[in-house]
Design a protein around this motif. Structure first.
Motif: not given
Length: 408
Positions: A50-54, A75-76, A189-195
């Motif tokens: 949210a902070a970096t891309a958006f 809230s986004y 989001h999910d890919t990095t968080a899961n890894t």
């Protein structure tokens, strides 16, 4: 889409700030252990995205507090969190059917979150497009790159229900940009968080690797406070990269990459034999198959991050180098001109989290009454290998193994 220096530097600071907040929260749990390691890493990852891309920064909220608060459609981050959590459900039931007054609160809240998220994305597109057309400063985030590709025939403030659809266009339509933003949200989001969830559990089961990481982090950072770290350190933290890459080798969030041949016949060479693939044929290269092939990987099913570190004999001044696999034997971000644009984004995030955490701390398994340390390690490894595949590869019950964060 180029990952520019200023974007990398901004992300690094966001990663480090979020990691420090999460680390503080984990430390506060003491002997009780980390309440929900998976949820905390998802929160960290969504904050970074949210902070970096958006360009929408948020404070870290621990899993215990997150459970006790009502999500806000203002809230986004909260809307994105709900939509990602119920992504499969929303693929089956369009959100427009979930906004009726007679629906149960639980279903209506999912619909409202999806509707608000789309509104947020439309506002971002409109604002960025207007700024670009007037020559005003833009955010410089990931959205700017997509808006630059907006078809000029599309209205600056488009109606989502009235998109211009043409067979030949010079750029992207609004619905295509919305689709890209949503895919970036899921992929980023999910890919990095899961890894990272797999990584933490594997590190807890292999404490010697944590010591190996600590040695590198101390050497590279040279006592510099975390707040003064920058993107320039990323390339030097090769062991941190190795841990992330080795986890992706065995537990890639996407285990196969669907592809389709173009209009012409594609020739695939298998050894010395050419294989003709007809036009329009769907193929499904399996990552886990090639990434655990003993022809290319020694002890392919053993999680061993050190396999990625080389000690060049012809260049003694170079302490360690990162192993580069043979082309076509490791591709968790896909390969070629259409590989994942978020590759560097995920690498920077993972390395920042690992460096911040293991500089001064260790993640340990909370042993059960009468349980030996070796049995606890086996229990953690069994937990890692108990997986399911729902959009992405995930652990079934990571909460079965309680972890605690301890300062060295």
């Amino acid at each position: 889409m180029k990952f520019a220096w200023n974007e990398s530097s901004r992300q690094t600071q966001t990663d480090l700030g979020g990691s420090r907040a999460m680390l503080h929260y984990w430390n506060c749990q003491g002997k009780a252990g980390i309440p929900d390691m998976q949820e905390d890493l998802r929160t960290l990852s969504i904050n970074v995205l949210a902070a970096t891309a958006f360009l929408k920064p948020y404070d870290f909220i621990g899993s215990t507090d997150l459970r006790n608060r009502e999500s806000s459609t203002e809230s986004y981050r909260d809307c994105l969190h709900v939509v990602l959590k119920y992504a499969i459900f929303l693929m089956l039931v369009p959100y427009r059917f979930l906004t009726g007054a007679m629906l149960p609160h639980s279903l209506a809240s999912i619909g409202r979150a999806a509707m608000s998220l789309k509104g947020f994305m439309m506002n971002i597109i409109t604002e960025e497009s207007a700024a670009l057309s007037k020559g005003k400063p833009v955010s410089g985030g990931l959205i700017t790159s997509l808006v630059r590709a907006l078809d000029q025939k599309t209205p600056q403030q488009p109606d989502p229900g009235d998109f211009i659809r043409e067979t030949k266009r010079s750029g992207l339509s609004v619905d295509e940009i919305l689709g890209n933003i949503f895919v970036i949200n899921i992929a980023g989001h999910d890919t990095t968080a899961n890894t990272l969830v797999f990584t933490m559990m594997l590190l807890a089961a292999n404490p010697e690797v944590q010591g190996w990481l600590h040695e590198e982090i101390i050497t590279v950072t040279q006592g510099k406070p975390i707040g003064d770290w920058d993107y320039a350190l990323f390339e030097q933290l090769k062991r941190c990269q190795a841990v992330f890459l080795e986890t992706l080798r065995l537990y890639a969030p996407i285990t196969g990459l669907p592809k389709i041949t173009s209009r012409g016949v594609q020739i695939l060479h298998i050894g010395d034999r050419p294989l003709a693939i007809p036009p329009g044929t769907e193929i499904f290269p399996l990552l886990l198959g090639i990434q655990t092939d003993p022809s290319y990987w020694v002890d392919p099913y053993v999680w061993r991050p050190s396999r990625w570190i080389l000690h060049p004999k012809d260049a003694p001044e170079v302490r360690e180098e990162l192993f580069v696999p043979q082309k076509g034997t490791f591709f968790p971000w896909s390969e070629g001109p259409q590989n994942c644009v978020g590759k560097k984004f995920s690498q920077v995030e993972a390395v920042a989290v690992l460096a911040c955490l293991f500089r001064d701390h260790r993640v340990c398994i909370k042993t059960r009454a009468g349980e030996t340390e070796e049995h606890a390690k086996r229990r953690a490894q069994d937990c890692v290998n108990d997986v399911n595949y729902q959009l992405l590869l995930k652990m079934n019950h990571p909460d079965r193994v309680k972890l605690e964060c301890m300062k060295v």
